[in-house]
Every structure is written in structure tokens, then in C-alpha cells.
Design a protein around this motif. Structure first.
Motif, PDB file in Angstrom:
ATOM      1  N   SER A 181     -80.547 -33.983 -22.795  1.00 41.36           N
ATOM      2  CA  SER A 181     -80.060 -35.670 -22.190  1.00 41.36           C
ATOM      3  C   SER A 181     -78.595 -35.159 -21.536  1.00 41.36           C
ATOM      4  O   SER A 181     -78.119 -34.327 -21.551  1.00 41.36           O
ATOM      5  N   SER A 187     -75.855 -37.267 -22.399  1.00 38.61           N
ATOM      6  CA  SER A 187     -74.678 -37.324 -23.141  1.00 38.61           C
ATOM      7  C   SER A 187     -75.139 -37.176 -24.169  1.00 38.61           C
ATOM      8  O   SER A 187     -75.881 -37.938 -24.633  1.00 38.61           O
ATOM      9  N   PRO A 188     -74.348 -36.206 -25.202  1.00 41.78           N
ATOM     10  CA  PRO A 188     -73.309 -35.483 -24.907  1.00 41.78           C
ATOM     11  C   PRO A 188     -73.403 -34.000 -24.706  1.00 41.78           C
ATOM     12  O   PRO A 188     -72.341 -33.914 -24.718  1.00 41.78           O
ATOM     13  N   ASN A 189     -74.630 -33.746 -23.884  1.00 42.76           N
ATOM     14  CA  ASN A 189     -75.243 -32.662 -24.100  1.00 42.76           C
ATOM     15  C   ASN A 189     -74.002 -32.008 -22.584  1.00 42.76           C
ATOM     16  O   ASN A 189     -74.099 -30.849 -22.853  1.00 42.76           O
ATOM     17  N   SER A 199     -71.011 -32.336 -21.227  1.00 42.51           N
ATOM     18  CA  SER A 199     -69.806 -32.593 -21.585  1.00 42.51           C
ATOM     19  C   SER A 199     -69.822 -31.390 -22.635  1.00 42.51           C
ATOM     20  O   SER A 199     -68.835 -30.809 -22.824  1.00 42.51           O
ATOM     21  N   ASN A 243     -79.464 -32.280 -15.293  1.00 45.48           N
ATOM     22  CA  ASN A 243     -78.535 -31.803 -16.015  1.00 45.48           C
ATOM     23  C   ASN A 243     -77.625 -30.530 -16.211  1.00 45.48           C
ATOM     24  O   ASN A 243     -76.896 -30.397 -16.591  1.00 45.48           O
TER      25      ASN A 243
END
Length: 581
Positions: free
Chosen positions: A379, A381-383, A385, A415
Motif C-alpha cells: 500500500s 500510505s502509510p507504508n 512514508s 511504491n
């Protein structure tokens, strides 16, 4: 010029009393008392007292006998000339243009010109001679010829002439005439020989250094023109050059042309190609050796980072672990069992050792993944970040140079691309990025690793393909080659080089047979494969479609396993990397 003229005027003013006496004395001499109309003023003419001249449309009377010089024009030296009131000033008509300009003689260094006289309502005082648009000479009075000297042999020049009068009026240009100087008898017409052995000696992110064997010439070689493609990039007198201002991760072709003193040029040399390094190349050598260091015990030798031999240019710490509390985050520490086996080797000891290696010019990076490892970037967000924050924190904490991607169980390309690029942007152009795809990942152009490389190739230092644990795989020729052979390394590398730049490809192999389930190949055969790819020599039955002198180097799993053979891999492979072109 203004300063020079004023100096002469001041000189006349200081001698004024004497001049008055002389004027009075001369005035008493009957033979010199009569006046004469001398026409337009000109330099290098002897004038007597009471002679009159015209200049700038005015009439002047000589008040001291003298021979005129340039800079003694009547308006400038009132000690010599006196303005005659009402004596002129109405001439505004320019002379006619000179006609029938022609070249009447040539030598190897001069051209002689002649023309027909101009006419004027008062009188022509001289002619200005132009070569192109540059004034190169003037003649006075009725002279109708001029010789232009100091020219180059066998060269064509163009001339025009203008006439002028005493009032400063100037005619239009004459007709144009071109003339060619003579050829020097016995001139050197032999070109130098072709430069040979053009070699790429060094590559950076923005420059390529070249060297070559000197050309010969019957008189002497004076220089070399270095071409980047069809563009002249540089002119040098020696047999080496560094071409700068190049774009990162970009292929270039170079040729060299020799020249002599009279402009003869050799044919172009054989072209050589080179691809500039990416922004993450740092100060690494052209050909590099990469090795993995274990932060855990796995049956190989245990060693501290300080014990790693100097042959390794990039040291990859393996591995970072997935942070189960923060999706996308990673952690890294020395395994407690390894710490105990090394006598209490702590994170602080590791940090100190890393900085010592970096001080020696080595690059130390952190790997994510491994055979069983992974990172949760499914994913955005929040991955993403969490990954950026945690990985940047580890790089800062341990003083690292970058990261390695060794994800063997799949990846979210979009990602991962975003996460890696955000990390790189925090650390700048010195950031090192490496990848370690499995052999199967390089079998087709649409694989995840090829997509990731295409997204990040501008910051990728090297892609070290794991040429082991692979079985039989297809080479560029569509044939299946068995692992553990020179043909496997060269045929599969040739396939990968369709999609990855040679300067970003490394051969990944096990250091010893125990390091992998299959695919071990003797270090001497790895050398043969590197030499085959770089120079086309020492190949097996498979011949690559081209030579790849920029091939980046080799990688091994692992430094710990290499220690079990007293570093036979590093001691064997590093020397040939130094000698590759």
C-alpha cells in the motif's frame, strides 16, 4: 590618440616665443615670402610660410615652415596653421567611387591591387583599402595601387576601395575583387596516420577519459581533434583527453583525428563507446567488486566489518528486517548470536568499522530482502512514508552510502520506486543504489526488476544478477545454458544487456560451492567470463554479440563465505577487474 595629439600641441606652445622670432625672421626673407595654394593638406609635405591648404572644408595659412606629419593636421596645431576666415567650409560633395579595381599581382604572402582614379569637385586626397570590411591600408594623393602583405599562402581574400577628399567626404565602395595567394612550392600535403588503440580509461557521471597511441606524420603531428559523435568536443596536443559536461547514465561514441601544422587531417580512428555513470556511482572505480556481509550466523565464517579485505569496493550489510509494527518500515541490528560469537560486537562497534571502511574509499550499504526477507510496500500510505522514514534513519544512524534491493518474493514496483527515490533525494548524488535480481528476473523485458530498473536507472550504480540457484536458463540466442559454466554467464549477460547498460551490470556468483544450492563457478572462470564480455577474448562456445568494455564488475554471496577459502574469490577476481579496459 587624443593624449598623443595633445602632447604634440603642448610642445608647440612651449616653443611659441622662438617660433614668433623665426616667423618674423623668415618673413624678412624675400625668397620665402610669397604665398602658394597647396590644395588639400596632406602628411609628409614641406610647407612654407603663407602657404594655404584646405582641410575639413576650411582654409588654413601656414605660419611656420615645416614638413607635415600625421597628427599635425591644421585644426590640431594652431602654432603651425592659422584659420583663414571665410576661406571655405562649403564642400559637402563626396568623390566618385573608384572603378576597375583589380588584382595585378600575387605572391605566397601578398596581393597587389590597382584601380582607376576617382573624381571630386575640389580634389581627391587619398584612398582607403578594405579587405572584407576591415581597413587594411591607405594611399595618398594620386597613388592608385596598394600591396597587402603578411597573408597566408593558397588563401582567397576579397577587397574594396573608397576615395576621400580634404573635407572628409568619403565615396561609396568600388567594385569588389577577390584574389588568391600563391601556393607554396613543396607544401606538405601528407596527412598523419590514423590514431590507434583508442581506450576508455575512466568514466564518471559527467565525463569520459580517453587515451590512444600517437599518430605519425612526415613532418610532425601537431594535435588531435576529439569528436563526440559527429561533434568536435575538444582539441588536444597529447594522447589523452577528458571530455566533460556529459549527461548521467548516457552512452557516447568517440573518435580521434590527428592533424599537422598545415591542416592535413588523418582519417578518424575506430569509434569507442562509453556510458557515463549514474548519480549514485560516487568515486568508485570503473569496474567494481561487491560482497555481502552477514549480520547473522549461517554456517559460514563470522567476521567483523573491519576484517573485510580491501578488494571489496561495495560492502552490502544483509539484511534489514521488516518492522511488524509499522507497515513498510524496516529495522536493522546485529543478531545477538553473532554479537556473542564475535566477542560482544555491538552496533557501536559496527558503526565505527563502517566509518573506517568509508574513510578508505569503500561504500557500505544496507540490503532489504534476501531469500526469505521482504518489505511491506503493498500500500502507498502509510507504508511508503514509513519506509522512507525508517530507512533514512538507519542510513544516518550507521553512516551508510545507500541501499540494495534483494527482494526475491515479488515487489510493488510503483511504491518501491517512490520510496527509493524519496530516500535518494534526502542524501543527494553520492547515494549508492544496487539491485540483486535472480536469474529468472532477467529472462523477460517486462519483469518487475526491469520495470524497477527503468524507473530508477538514473540513480542505479549496479545491477548484480544472481547467476546461481537457477538450473538451465535461456541465453540471448534462445539456447538453454546450464548454470556453473562460462557460457551461462556470458549468454545470459548478453541477454540482459539488451535492457541494462553495460556500466550498470555485474555478475553475481557464489564465493564457494557451499554458499548456494547450485551454480558455483570457479573464480578463474568468472574472470574468463568478464574478459569475454569486456574484450571478446577467452570466451567459451558462446560469443556475445558485442564487446562490453564498460561491464561494471562482479558480486559474490558472500564475504563471509569467501573467508572460508581465505578470500580466494576476492583475491582472484579483483585483479582482473583492475586490468579490464
Amino acid at each position: 590618440m587624443r593624449k598623443l595629439f595633445m602632447g604634440r600641441v603642448k610642445g608647440f606652445r612651449r616653443a611659441l616665443p622662438l617660433m614668433i622670432i623665426l616667423v618674423v625672421f623668415v618673413g624678412l626673407l624675400p625668397s620665402m615670402a610669397s604665398a602658394a595654394d597647396r590644395g588639400a593638406w596632406a602628411p609628409n609635405v614641406s610647407y612654407a610660410v603663407n602657404d594655404t591648404v584646405t582641410y575639413g572644408g576650411n582654409t588654413y595659412k601656414d605660419i611656420q615652415a615645416h614638413t607635415s606629419l600625421i597628427g599635425w593636421e591644421p585644426p590640431i596645431v594652431p602654432a603651425l596653421w592659422q584659420l583663414v576666415p571665410g576661406g571655405g567650409g562649403s564642400d559637402t560633395q563626396a568623390p566618385s567611387a573608384p572603378s576597375n579595381l583589380q588584382a595585378t599581382g600575387t605572391t605566397t604572402s601578398s596581393i597587389t591591387l590597382a584601380w582607376n582614379a576617382s573624381s571630386d569637385n575640389v580634389g581627391v586626397t587619398g584612398y582607403d583599402v578594405y579587405r572584407g570590411s576591415t581597413l587594411v591600408g591607405n594611399v595618398l594623393g594620386s597613388t592608385l595601387s596598394y600591396t597587402n602583405t603578411g597573408l597566408n599562402a593558397n588563401t582567397t581574400y576579397m577587397y574594396q576601395v573608397k576615395a576621400k577628399d580634404a573635407a572628409g567626404n568619403v565615396s561609396a565602395y568600388s567594385n569588389q575583387v577577390s584574389a588568391t595567394t600563391d601556393v607554396v612550392i613543396g607544401v606538405d600535403t601528407q596527412a598523419p596516420t590514423v590514431p590507434t588503440n583508442v581506450t576508455v580509461s575512466e568514466i564518471t557521471t559527467s565525463s569520459v577519459s580517453l587515451s590512444w597511441t600517437a599518430s605519425t606524420d612526415n613532418v610532425g603531428v601537431t594535435g588531435y581533434n576529439v569528436y563526440k559523435g559527429t561533434t568536435l568536443a575538444q582539441v588536444v596536443t597529447g594522447t589523452t583527453v577528458t571530455v566533460t559536461g556529459l549527461a548521467v547514465s548516457t552512452p557516447y561514441s568517440f573518435t580521434i583525428v590527428a592533424t599537422d601544422a598545415v591542416g592535413n587531417v588523418s582519417p578518424a580512428s575506430v569509434a569507442v563507446t562509453a556510458t557515463t555513470h549514474t548519480a549514485g556511482s560516487g568515486q568508485l572505480p570503473k569496474h567494481i567488486l561487491t560482497g555481502y556481509w552477514h549480520n547473522f550466523i549461517n554456517g559460514s565464517s563470522n567476521l567483523k566489518v573491519s576484517d573485510i579485505p580491501s578488494q571489496y569496493d561495495i560492502i552490502v550489510l544483509s539484511f534489514a528486517d521488516m518492522d511488524l509494527t509499522k507497515p513498510g518500515g524496516v529495522t536493522f541490528n546485529i543478531d545477538s548470536s553473532l554479537s556473542a560469537a564475535l566477542g560482544g560486537y555491538t552496533n557501536a562497534n559496527l558503526i565505527s568499522d563502517i566509518q573506517a571502511k568509508r574513510a578508505q574509499g569503500k561504500k557500505v550499504i544496507l540490503s532489504i530482502g534476501g531469500e526469505m526477507g521482504n518489505v511491506n510496500l503493498g500500500s502507498a500510505s502509510p507504508n511508503v512514508s514509513n519506509f522512507v522514514t525508517s530507512m533514512s534513519g538507519l542510513i544516518t544512524q550507521y553512516g551508510l552510502d545507500g541501499i540494495d534491493i534483494d527482494l526475491e518474493s515479488g515487489m510493488n514496483v510503483a511504491n518501491l520506486t517512490s520510496a527509493v527515490r524519496q530516500v535518494q533525494q534526502q542524501f543527494g548524488s553520492g547515494f549508492i543504489l544496487t539491485m540483486a535480481p535472480q536469474t529468472i528476473d532477467m529472462q523477460y523485458q517486462t519483469s518487475s526488476y526491469i520495470q524497477l530498473y527503468n524507473n530508477l536507472k538514473d540513480i542505479t550504480t549496479v545491477v548484480n544478477v544472481q547467476y546461481y540457484n537457477s538450473g538451465c536458463m535461456l541465453g540471448r540466442d534462445g539456447q538453454c545454458y546450464s548454470q556453473g559454466t562460462i557460457n551461462f554467464l556470458t549468454a545470459l549477460s548478453d541477454l540482459t544487456l539488451q535492457w541494462i547498460a553495460p556500466s550498470q551490470l555485474g555478475l553475481g556468483v557464489p564465493a564457494v560451492s557451499s554458499a548456494a544450492g547450485g551454480g558455483y563457478i570457479a573464480p578463474s572462470v568468472v574472470n574468463n567470463a568478464l574478459n569475454c564480455l569486456a574484450t571478446g577474448s577467452g570466451c567459451g562456445s558462446y560469443k556475445p554479440v558485442a564487446k562490453y568494455p564498460d561491464i561494471r564488475g562482479a558480486m559474490t554471496w558472500s564475504i563471509n563465505w569467501d573467508k572460508t577459502s581465505n578470500y580466494n574469490f576476492a583475491n582472484t577476481v579483483k585483479p582482473i577487474l583492475v586490468t579490464l579496459p
